[in-house]
Write an enzyme that holds these catalytic residues in place. Structure first.
Site, PDB file in Angstrom:
ATOM      1  N   LYS A  75      69.938 114.088 -92.045  1.00  0.00           N
ATOM      2  CA  LYS A  75      69.565 112.668 -91.914  1.00  0.00           C
ATOM      3  C   LYS A  75      69.510 111.945 -93.265  1.00  0.00           C
ATOM      4  CE  LYS A  75      67.253 113.422 -87.557  1.00  0.00           C
ATOM      5  NZ  LYS A  75      66.047 113.406 -86.758  1.00  0.00           N
ATOM      6  N   ASP A  90      64.950 107.341 -84.010  1.00  0.00           N
ATOM      7  CA  ASP A  90      63.861 108.281 -83.688  1.00  0.00           C
ATOM      8  C   ASP A  90      62.527 107.567 -83.440  1.00  0.00           C
ATOM      9  OD1 ASP A  90      65.328 110.653 -83.751  1.00  0.00           O
ATOM     10  OD2 ASP A  90      64.990 110.970 -85.894  1.00  0.00           O
ATOM     11  N   GLY A 145      58.601 115.639 -93.295  1.00  0.00           N
ATOM     12  CA  GLY A 145      59.951 116.035 -92.857  1.00  0.00           C
ATOM     13  C   GLY A 145      60.741 114.814 -92.386  1.00  0.00           C
ATOM     14  N   TYR A 188      61.198 119.931 -78.406  1.00  0.00           N
ATOM     15  CA  TYR A 188      61.624 119.819 -77.004  1.00  0.00           C
ATOM     16  C   TYR A 188      62.293 121.092 -76.504  1.00  0.00           C
ATOM     17  CZ  TYR A 188      65.919 118.675 -79.505  1.00  0.00           C
ATOM     18  OH  TYR A 188      66.980 118.722 -80.367  1.00  0.00           O
TER      19      TYR A 188
HETATM   20  P1  NAP Z   1      62.608 118.858 -91.347  1.00  0.00           P
HETATM   21  O1  NAP Z   1      63.049 117.621 -92.033  1.00  0.00           O
HETATM   22  O2  NAP Z   1      63.152 120.168 -91.777  1.00  0.00           O
HETATM   23  O3  NAP Z   1      60.989 118.884 -91.479  1.00  0.00           O
HETATM   24  C1  NAP Z   1      60.257 119.995 -91.041  1.00  0.00           C
HETATM   25  C2  NAP Z   1      58.758 119.676 -91.127  1.00  0.00           C
HETATM   26  O4  NAP Z   1      58.041 120.778 -90.577  1.00  0.00           O
HETATM   27  C3  NAP Z   1      58.249 119.479 -92.556  1.00  0.00           C
HETATM   28  O5  NAP Z   1      57.217 118.549 -92.557  1.00  0.00           O
HETATM   29  C4  NAP Z   1      57.717 120.894 -92.879  1.00  0.00           C
HETATM   30  O6  NAP Z   1      56.728 120.902 -93.870  1.00  0.00           O
HETATM   31  C5  NAP Z   1      57.101 121.247 -91.548  1.00  0.00           C
HETATM   32  N1  NAP Z   1      56.908 122.689 -91.386  1.00  0.00           N
HETATM   33  C6  NAP Z   1      57.865 123.633 -91.231  1.00  0.00           C
HETATM   34  N2  NAP Z   1      57.291 124.847 -91.063  1.00  0.00           N
HETATM   35  C7  NAP Z   1      55.950 124.654 -91.133  1.00  0.00           C
HETATM   36  C8  NAP Z   1      54.819 125.508 -91.051  1.00  0.00           C
HETATM   37  N3  NAP Z   1      54.960 126.836 -90.888  1.00  0.00           N
HETATM   38  N4  NAP Z   1      53.583 124.965 -91.152  1.00  0.00           N
HETATM   39  C9  NAP Z   1      53.432 123.627 -91.301  1.00  0.00           C
HETATM   40  N5  NAP Z   1      54.470 122.762 -91.400  1.00  0.00           N
HETATM   41  C10 NAP Z   1      55.701 123.273 -91.323  1.00  0.00           C
HETATM   42  O7  NAP Z   1      62.895 118.785 -89.780  1.00  0.00           O
HETATM   43  P2  NAP Z   1      62.907 117.480 -88.818  1.00  0.00           P
HETATM   44  O8  NAP Z   1      64.283 116.981 -88.637  1.00  0.00           O
HETATM   45  O9  NAP Z   1      61.871 116.546 -89.317  1.00  0.00           O
HETATM   46  O10 NAP Z   1      62.467 118.152 -87.426  1.00  0.00           O
HETATM   47  C11 NAP Z   1      61.134 118.569 -87.232  1.00  0.00           C
HETATM   48  C12 NAP Z   1      60.863 118.725 -85.754  1.00  0.00           C
HETATM   49  O11 NAP Z   1      61.018 117.480 -85.084  1.00  0.00           O
HETATM   50  C13 NAP Z   1      61.796 119.706 -85.069  1.00  0.00           C
HETATM   51  O12 NAP Z   1      61.035 120.503 -84.195  1.00  0.00           O
HETATM   52  C14 NAP Z   1      62.733 118.817 -84.262  1.00  0.00           C
HETATM   53  O13 NAP Z   1      63.187 119.438 -83.090  1.00  0.00           O
HETATM   54  C15 NAP Z   1      61.811 117.666 -83.929  1.00  0.00           C
HETATM   55  N6  NAP Z   1      62.553 116.427 -83.624  1.00  0.00           N
HETATM   56  C16 NAP Z   1      62.543 115.973 -82.338  1.00  0.00           C
HETATM   57  C17 NAP Z   1      63.216 114.822 -82.016  1.00  0.00           C
HETATM   58  C18 NAP Z   1      63.175 114.333 -80.598  1.00  0.00           C
HETATM   59  O14 NAP Z   1      63.942 113.421 -80.256  1.00  0.00           O
HETATM   60  N7  NAP Z   1      62.328 114.863 -79.763  1.00  0.00           N
HETATM   61  C19 NAP Z   1      63.925 114.101 -82.977  1.00  0.00           C
HETATM   62  C20 NAP Z   1      63.926 114.597 -84.278  1.00  0.00           C
HETATM   63  C21 NAP Z   1      63.242 115.769 -84.595  1.00  0.00           C
HETATM   64  P3  NAP Z   1      57.115 121.064 -95.442  1.00  0.00           P
HETATM   65  O15 NAP Z   1      57.479 119.678 -95.905  1.00  0.00           O
HETATM   66  O16 NAP Z   1      55.905 121.594 -96.066  1.00  0.00           O
HETATM   67  O17 NAP Z   1      58.286 122.013 -95.507  1.00  0.00           O
END
Ligand code: NAP
Length: 307
Positions: free
Chosen positions: A87, A124, A152, A248
């Site tokens: 993104k 989003d 994230g 999801y």
């Molecule tokens: P991303 O940019 O990689 O961000 C991941 C986030 O999760 C960061 O804040 C990271 O913290 C945190 N994290 C990872 N492992 C962790 C742990 N063990 N303990 C605490 N925090 C942890 O990924 P993203 O694109 O934002 O996606 C994140 C989630 O949102 C995914 O599950 C994705 O499926 C979901 N999502 C859903 C939709 C929807 O339409 N439903 C749309 C977009 C995303 P750090 O910064 O410390 O690494």
């Protein structure tokens, strides 16, 4: 159609997809991407509206993203979605980006405009707002919101959307606190109310913050693996709390199971996926998305995966 195409496939798109009818002109770009439900949802919408193109998955590594985006116009693409980890890279690569994308610090939807220009959008935040209204029956504006994983990609988009929507109170938490600093600055510029950064992320700080929270939105990936702990333990959740998990990939995520144990209402991210996809469809085709067709395809697919 192959379940997943690669950058090498895209380079020879005419040959690799010569037998595809209708032609593949939309895609989701990710790394990994095989788990994405977007093709089922969008292909159902394309069939229902009689649009003679189809949507596929493209596994693109970060170092291939810029070249991929610049190949898309030559290959006849209408647009793409971008998911983990593309993104922010997509925002840097597009020719123009709408306000949502600039605020979110990332692009999840690209439309190929006239002369092959790449137009970036973020859907989003809107997806979250509509999903919260549908699944939890509340208006985001009325909520005191705690965003877990705000540093994230999804967290950034959700936090900025909450700020621009003017939620009553906003608290941000992230495992890596440093990632909140630039977000804090960006939000402070548009959000007239008090913004709280919770640090460190521990039970004591969470308990204090949850006393003044109505809605928790989990944007961290904690909970994607079935044996992950809940990002908030059940003991800290009260029955009045609403919990929205953007994850999801499971019917009952660890956060939802914690909510169940505490007697609180919760939802997973499937409706958010639906609504962000519907907004993408409307950006590409400038017409209403067939929401119920998309919902049916998405939910049936998720149910089949869960079995
Ligand atoms: P991303 O940019 O990689 O961000 C991941 C986030 O999760 C960061 O804040 C990271 O913290 C945190 N994290 C990872 N492992 C962790 C742990 N063990 N303990 C605490 N925090 C942890 O990924 P993203 O694109 O934002 O996606 C994140 C989630 O949102 C995914 O599950 C994705 O499926 C979901 N999502 C859903 C939709 C929807 O339409 N439903 C749309 C977009 C995303 P750090 O910064 O410390 O690494």
């Amino acid at each position: 159609m192959k379940p997943v195409y690669t950058f090498a496939d895209l380079q020879s798109w005419e040959t690799v997809t010569a037998d595809e009818k209708p032609p593949l002109r939309l895609a989701v770009l990710g790394d990994p991407v095989a788990h994405s439900f977007s093709p089922q949802m969008h292909n159902a919408a394309l069939s229902a509206t009689g649009l003679d193109v189809r949507y596929c998955r493209l596994h693109i590594r970060p170092e291939e993203l810029s070249a991929t985006l610049h190949l898309l116009p030559q290959k006849g693409f209408i647009g793409v979605n971008c998911t983990i980890p593309h993104k922010a890279g997509a925002l840097a690569a597009v020719d123009e980006a709408d306000d949502h994308a600039q605020l979110a610090g990332g692009v999840n939807t690209i439309r190929i405009g006239e002369d092959g220009r790449l137009e970036g959008f973020s859907t989003d935040g809107l997806g979250l707002e509509r999903a919260v209204a549908e699944d939890l029956g509340v208006d985001l504006h009325d909520m005191r919101v705690l965003v877990l994983g705000a540093g994230g990609g999804a967290g950034h988009a959700v936090a900025m959307h909450c700020a621009s929507a003017g939620v009553r109170f906003l608290t941000l938490v992230n495992r890596t606190v440093e990632k909140l600093h630039s977000l804090h600055e960006a939000i402070s510029a548009i959000y007239p109310r008090e913004l709280q950064l919770l640090q460190p992320w521990n039970d004591q700080a969470l308990a204090k913050s949850l006393a003044g929270t109505d809605l928790v939105v989990n944007c961290s990936s904690l909970g994607m693996k079935p044996d992950d702990p809940a990002p908030i333990p059940a003991s800290l959740i009260a029955p009045r709390h609403l919990l929205f998990d953007t994850i999801y990939t499971s019917d009952r995520t660890p956060l939802m199971r914690a909510a169940d144990a505490a007697g609180a209402r919760s939802a997973n991210g499937l409706s958010m996926l639906l609504y962000q996809g519907a907004v993408s469809f409307e950006i590409w085709f400038q017409r209403h998305a067939p929401l119920e067709v998309m919902r049916k395809a998405l939910f049936e697919n998720a149910r089949a995966k869960a079995q």
